[in-house]
Motif scaffolding. Structure first.
Motif, PDB file in Angstrom:
ATOM      1  N   VAL A  28      52.658  30.925 -23.357  1.00  0.00           N
ATOM      2  CA  VAL A  28      53.517  29.660 -22.774  1.00  0.00           C
ATOM      3  C   VAL A  28      54.709  30.022 -22.353  1.00  0.00           C
ATOM      4  CG1 VAL A  28      54.388  27.347 -23.681  1.00  0.00           C
ATOM      5  CG2 VAL A  28      52.380  28.507 -24.963  1.00  0.00           C
ATOM      6  N   ILE A  29      54.841  29.795 -20.971  1.00  0.00           N
ATOM      7  CA  ILE A  29      55.717  30.166 -20.347  1.00  0.00           C
ATOM      8  C   ILE A  29      56.380  28.766 -19.329  1.00  0.00           C
ATOM      9  CG2 ILE A  29      56.393  31.734 -18.192  1.00  0.00           C
ATOM     10  CD1 ILE A  29      53.877  32.982 -18.321  1.00  0.00           C
ATOM     11  N   THR A  30      57.643  28.898 -19.851  1.00  0.00           N
ATOM     12  CA  THR A  30      58.576  27.660 -19.460  1.00  0.00           C
ATOM     13  C   THR A  30      59.180  27.866 -18.073  1.00  0.00           C
ATOM     14  OG1 THR A  30      58.817  27.026 -21.844  1.00  0.00           O
ATOM     15  CG2 THR A  30      60.395  25.984 -20.034  1.00  0.00           C
ATOM     16  N   THR A  31      59.132  27.268 -17.422  1.00  0.00           N
ATOM     17  CA  THR A  31      59.740  27.112 -15.982  1.00  0.00           C
ATOM     18  C   THR A  31      60.398  25.859 -15.666  1.00  0.00           C
ATOM     19  OG1 THR A  31      57.923  26.063 -14.271  1.00  0.00           O
ATOM     20  CG2 THR A  31      57.772  28.481 -14.957  1.00  0.00           C
ATOM     21  N   GLU A  32      61.185  26.017 -14.576  1.00  0.00           N
ATOM     22  CA  GLU A  32      61.773  24.672 -14.255  1.00  0.00           C
ATOM     23  C   GLU A  32      60.890  23.529 -13.880  1.00  0.00           C
ATOM     24  OE1 GLU A  32      64.665  25.252 -11.051  1.00  0.00           O
ATOM     25  OE2 GLU A  32      65.944  26.778 -12.155  1.00  0.00           O
ATOM     26  N   ALA A  33      59.558  23.865 -13.084  1.00  0.00           N
ATOM     27  CA  ALA A  33      58.723  23.081 -12.711  1.00  0.00           C
ATOM     28  C   ALA A  33      57.988  22.367 -14.046  1.00  0.00           C
ATOM     29  CB  ALA A  33      57.864  23.441 -11.831  1.00  0.00           C
ATOM     30  N   GLY A  34      57.908  23.071 -15.169  1.00  0.00           N
ATOM     31  CA  GLY A  34      57.054  22.623 -16.315  1.00  0.00           C
ATOM     32  C   GLY A  34      56.436  24.240 -17.019  1.00  0.00           C
ATOM     33  N   ARG A  35      55.708  23.765 -18.098  1.00  0.00           N
ATOM     34  CA  ARG A  35      55.101  24.607 -18.763  1.00  0.00           C
ATOM     35  C   ARG A  35      53.644  25.438 -18.103  1.00  0.00           C
ATOM     36  NH1 ARG A  35      54.554  24.191 -25.055  1.00  0.00           N
ATOM     37  NH2 ARG A  35      52.633  23.130 -24.196  1.00  0.00           N
ATOM     38  N   ILE A  36      53.619  26.609 -18.089  1.00  0.00           N
ATOM     39  CA  ILE A  36      52.475  27.421 -17.627  1.00  0.00           C
ATOM     40  C   ILE A  36      51.741  28.060 -19.017  1.00  0.00           C
ATOM     41  CG2 ILE A  36      51.310  28.902 -16.105  1.00  0.00           C
ATOM     42  CD1 ILE A  36      53.177  27.031 -14.529  1.00  0.00           C
ATOM     43  N   LEU A  37      50.492  27.494 -19.083  1.00  0.00           N
ATOM     44  CA  LEU A  37      49.792  27.998 -20.209  1.00  0.00           C
ATOM     45  C   LEU A  37      48.814  28.818 -19.490  1.00  0.00           C
ATOM     46  CD1 LEU A  37      48.816  24.701 -22.117  1.00  0.00           C
ATOM     47  CD2 LEU A  37      51.089  26.330 -22.345  1.00  0.00           C
ATOM     48  N   VAL A  38      48.798  30.319 -19.963  1.00  0.00           N
ATOM     49  CA  VAL A  38      47.951  31.222 -19.663  1.00  0.00           C
ATOM     50  C   VAL A  38      46.964  31.667 -21.027  1.00  0.00           C
ATOM     51  CG1 VAL A  38      47.648  33.648 -18.654  1.00  0.00           C
ATOM     52  CG2 VAL A  38      49.608  32.158 -18.155  1.00  0.00           C
ATOM     53  N   PHE A  39      45.492  31.463 -20.612  1.00  0.00           N
ATOM     54  CA  PHE A  39      44.496  31.679 -21.722  1.00  0.00           C
ATOM     55  C   PHE A  39      43.888  32.756 -20.957  1.00  0.00           C
ATOM     56  CE2 PHE A  39      45.488  27.562 -22.833  1.00  0.00           C
ATOM     57  CZ  PHE A  39      45.277  27.449 -24.199  1.00  0.00           C
ATOM     58  N   SER A  40      43.814  33.991 -22.036  1.00  0.00           N
ATOM     59  CA  SER A  40      42.910  35.337 -21.305  1.00  0.00           C
ATOM     60  C   SER A  40      41.712  35.565 -22.405  1.00  0.00           C
ATOM     61  CB  SER A  40      43.831  36.138 -21.551  1.00  0.00           C
ATOM     62  OG  SER A  40      44.926  36.215 -20.436  1.00  0.00           O
ATOM     63  N   TYR A  41      40.607  35.613 -21.380  1.00  0.00           N
ATOM     64  CA  TYR A  41      39.207  35.885 -22.212  1.00  0.00           C
ATOM     65  C   TYR A  41      38.611  37.145 -21.328  1.00  0.00           C
ATOM     66  CZ  TYR A  41      39.374  31.318 -24.663  1.00  0.00           C
ATOM     67  OH  TYR A  41      39.648  30.522 -25.734  1.00  0.00           O
ATOM     68  N   GLY A  42      37.992  37.892 -22.180  1.00  0.00           N
ATOM     69  CA  GLY A  42      37.185  38.812 -21.493  1.00  0.00           C
ATOM     70  C   GLY A  42      35.656  38.676 -21.845  1.00  0.00           C
ATOM     71  N   ALA A  43      34.843  38.961 -21.032  1.00  0.00           N
ATOM     72  CA  ALA A  43      33.245  38.571 -21.353  1.00  0.00           C
ATOM     73  C   ALA A  43      32.520  40.177 -21.439  1.00  0.00           C
ATOM     74  CB  ALA A  43      32.574  37.795 -20.093  1.00  0.00           C
ATOM     75  N   ARG A  44      31.473  39.742 -22.065  1.00  0.00           N
ATOM     76  CA  ARG A  44      30.730  41.100 -22.375  1.00  0.00           C
ATOM     77  C   ARG A  44      30.337  41.677 -21.136  1.00  0.00           C
ATOM     78  NH1 ARG A  44      29.420  44.212 -25.009  1.00  0.00           N
ATOM     79  NH2 ARG A  44      27.322  44.136 -25.906  1.00  0.00           N
ATOM     80  N   THR A  45      30.105  40.864 -20.107  1.00  0.00           N
ATOM     81  CA  THR A  45      29.427  41.395 -18.795  1.00  0.00           C
ATOM     82  C   THR A  45      30.491  42.420 -18.117  1.00  0.00           C
ATOM     83  OG1 THR A  45      30.484  39.550 -17.749  1.00  0.00           O
ATOM     84  CG2 THR A  45      28.031  39.490 -18.451  1.00  0.00           C
ATOM     85  N   SER A  46      31.725  42.381 -18.570  1.00  0.00           N
ATOM     86  CA  SER A  46      32.822  43.320 -17.790  1.00  0.00           C
ATOM     87  C   SER A  46      32.877  44.682 -18.563  1.00  0.00           C
ATOM     88  CB  SER A  46      34.139  42.768 -17.910  1.00  0.00           C
ATOM     89  OG  SER A  46      34.599  42.652 -19.169  1.00  0.00           O
ATOM     90  N   GLY A  47      31.994  44.913 -19.723  1.00  0.00           N
ATOM     91  CA  GLY A  47      31.654  46.252 -20.295  1.00  0.00           C
ATOM     92  C   GLY A  47      32.611  46.111 -21.663  1.00  0.00           C
ATOM     93  N   ILE A  48      33.124  45.085 -22.200  1.00  0.00           N
ATOM     94  CA  ILE A  48      33.953  45.125 -23.480  1.00  0.00           C
ATOM     95  C   ILE A  48      33.025  45.297 -24.572  1.00  0.00           C
ATOM     96  CG2 ILE A  48      35.505  44.032 -24.855  1.00  0.00           C
ATOM     97  CD1 ILE A  48      36.418  42.346 -22.325  1.00  0.00           C
TER      98      ILE A  48
END
Length: 397
Positions: free
Chosen positions: A191-211
Motif C-alpha cells: 500500500v503506497i500513499t502518494t499525494e494523488a491517493g493510495r496505490i495498491l500493488v498485488f503481486s501474483y506468480g503463475a505456474r506457467t512462468s516456471g514457479i
C-alpha cells in the motif's frame, strides 16, 4: 471616471475572473493524474552481482556454468572489458537521466533474484540467481519504490534465502509484495500513499512462468503468492483479496509473472483472465512479465494491460540463441493514469539497450525495430505505437 474607463476595467476584471476559474478547474484534474515507471524483470544476480562492489560466493549449480563469474566473462567477450567493481548506479546508465526527465511518482519493477548469502540452492533448480544483501544499494541508487517477488527466481536459494531477501528489502525501505512468511503475508498488497491517493500493488506468480508448486506460501510456511490456475475460482479469490483492502479512490495494480520466456503469442486464457480482473476484480492496470522481450500491449475498457514487459536488466550478454528477439533490448514504461477513474491517459516507452551490464538508450535502428514489432503484435489487440524522437507512444482505439 469616464464610462469608457469603467467598461475597460470591468472587462479586465471579468477576463481575470474567468481565467482564474479555468485554472482552478484544470488544477484538480492534474492532481488526479499519476505517472508511473514500470520495469520488467530485473535480474541483478549471477554475473551482475559479481560486477558489483560486494559479491556472494560465485559457485552455482547450473548445467553448463558452475561459476557466476562466467556470465561476466561472456559479457566482456561480447562487448569489451567491464572495469569492476562497478558503482551501484552503474547498471542504470542512461535510465538515470530518463527518470530525472520523466519524474515518475513511483518506480515499480519485478525483482527476479534472491538477495542472500545463503549457500544452499533449491534442490533440482536449474538456474540460480542471487546477489549479496549489501548490493541492495543497486536498487536504492535507482530509488526503486516497489519490487514484485512472485516469480521463479526469488527462492532459488531456498526459504532461508527468501527470509534474508525480505529482511534486506525491508531494512532498505523498499516495499514489496508477492512473497512472505505465510499465505497471508504473501497475498498482502503493498500500500503506497502518494499525494494523488493510495496505490495498491498485488503481486501474483503463475505456474506457467516456471514457479515450482512447492514454492507456494502456506499457512505456516514461507513462499510466493502462487496462482495455480487462471479460472473463475482464482478471479473470485483475487476479487475478495482486493475488496478487503481497497478504499474509494485507490488505484489497483496487478503485477503478474506468467507465461514463457520467448515468443510473441499471448495465450487466450491470459487475455480472458486480464479482462476479468478489470471487469470483476476492480483492477486498474495489469502489469505482466516473464517474457524476456516486450510483447503486445492492450487497452481494455480504458485500462492498460501489459502482457509481457520484457527484461529490464539481465546478464545475458554473450549467450547465443534467440537472437531474432533482440534480447539485449528493453523498455522503460511510463504510463500516466487518471486516479479518479483508473483509465490510462498516456503511455510513453523509452527503448533501451543492455551493453556491458549497463542500460543505454537504444539507437534509431533498434527503436524502429521495436516499433515494428509492437505494431505487429499490438495490431491484434487494437493498439499501435508511434515514434517520438528516441521514444515510443502507444495509440489505441
Amino acid at each position: 471616471m469616464p464610462k469608457w474607463r469603467i467598461i475597460i476595467l470591468l472587462a479586465i476584471f471579468i477576463g481575470f475572473w474567468f481565467n482564474a476559474g479555468a485554472q482552478g478547474k484544470d488544477k484538480p484534474m492534474e492532481e488526479q493524474r499519476i505517472k508511473l515507471f514500470l520495469g520488467g524483470d530485473v535480474m541483478t544476480g549471477r554475473g551482475i552481482d559479481q560486477a558489483l562492489p560486494v559479491s556472494v560466493d560465485p559457485v552455482i549449480y547450473e548445467s553448463y556454468v558452475k561459476d557466476a563469474r562466467g556470465y561476466l566473462q561472456l559479457a566482456e567477450k561480447e562487448n569489451g572489458r567491464i572495469e569492476v567493481p562497478v558503482s551501484y548506479s552503474y547498471i542504470w546508465g542512461d535510465a538515470l537521466k530518463i527518470w530525472k526527465l520523466e519524474e515518475p511518482h513511483l518506480k515499480l519493477i519485478n525483482l527476479e533474484t534472491s538477495v542472500t548469502t545463503h549457500n544452499e540452492p533449491w534442490p533440482g533448480k536449474g538456474i540460480q540467481y542471487r546477489m549479496h544483501p549489501k548490493n541492495v544499494q543497486v536498487l536504492t541508487a535507482a530509488r526503486i519504490d516497489h519490487v514484485s517477488l512472485a516469480n521463479n527466481h526469488v527462492m532459488d536459494w531456498s526459504r532461508e534465502g527468501l527470509k534474508e531477501t525480505l529482511k534486506t528489502l525491508k531494512k532498505a525501505g523498499i516495499q514489496y509484495s508477492g512473497a512472505g512468511k505465510d499465505t497471508q503475508a504473501a497475498i498482502k498488497p503493498a500500500v503506497i500513499t502518494t499525494e494523488a491517493g493510495r496505490i495498491l500493488v498485488f503481486s501474483y506468480g503463475a505456474r506457467t512462468s516456471g514457479i515450482p508448486r512447492s514454492w507456494e506460501a502456506g499457512k505456516d510456511i514461507s513462499g510466493v503468492n502462487l496462482l495455480t490456475g487462471l479460472g473463475k475460482k482464482e478471479v473470485r479469490e483475487i476479487t475478495h483479496s482486493i475488496d478487503a483492502v481497497k478504499k474509494e479512490g485507490d488505484l489497483v495494480i496487478f503485477s503478474i509473472h506468467w507465461g514463457g520466456n520467448w515468443g510473441y503469442e499471448i495465450p487466450e486464457r491470459h487475455k480472458v483472465f486480464a479482462h476479468k480482473l478489470i471487469d470483476e476484480a476492480g483492477v486498474d492496470l495489469v502489469f505482466g512479465h516473464s517474457s524476456h522481450h516486450p510483447i503486445g500491449i492492450e487497452v481494455y475498457k480504458e485500462k492498460l494491460i501489459i502482457y509481457g514487459a520484457g527484461d529490464f536488466m539481465n546478464d545475458y550478454e554473450g549467450i547465443s540463441g534467440h537472437e531474432e528477439y533482440r534480447p539485449y533490448l528493453s523498455l522503460m514504461y511510463f504510463p500516466e493514469i487518471d486516479m479518479a477513474t483508473g483509465r490510462v491517459v498516456k503511455l510513453k516507452m523509452v527503448p533501451m539497450q543492455i551493453k556491458k551490464f549497463r542500460l543505454r538508450q537504444a539507437n534509431e535502428r533498434d527503436v524502429l525495430w521495436l516499433q515494428r514489432v509492437l505494431n505487429r503484435e499490438g495490431g491484434k489487440l487494437g493498439t499501435a505505437v508511434i515514434s517520438e524522437k528516441q521514444a515510443l507512444r502507444l495509440k489505441w482505439e
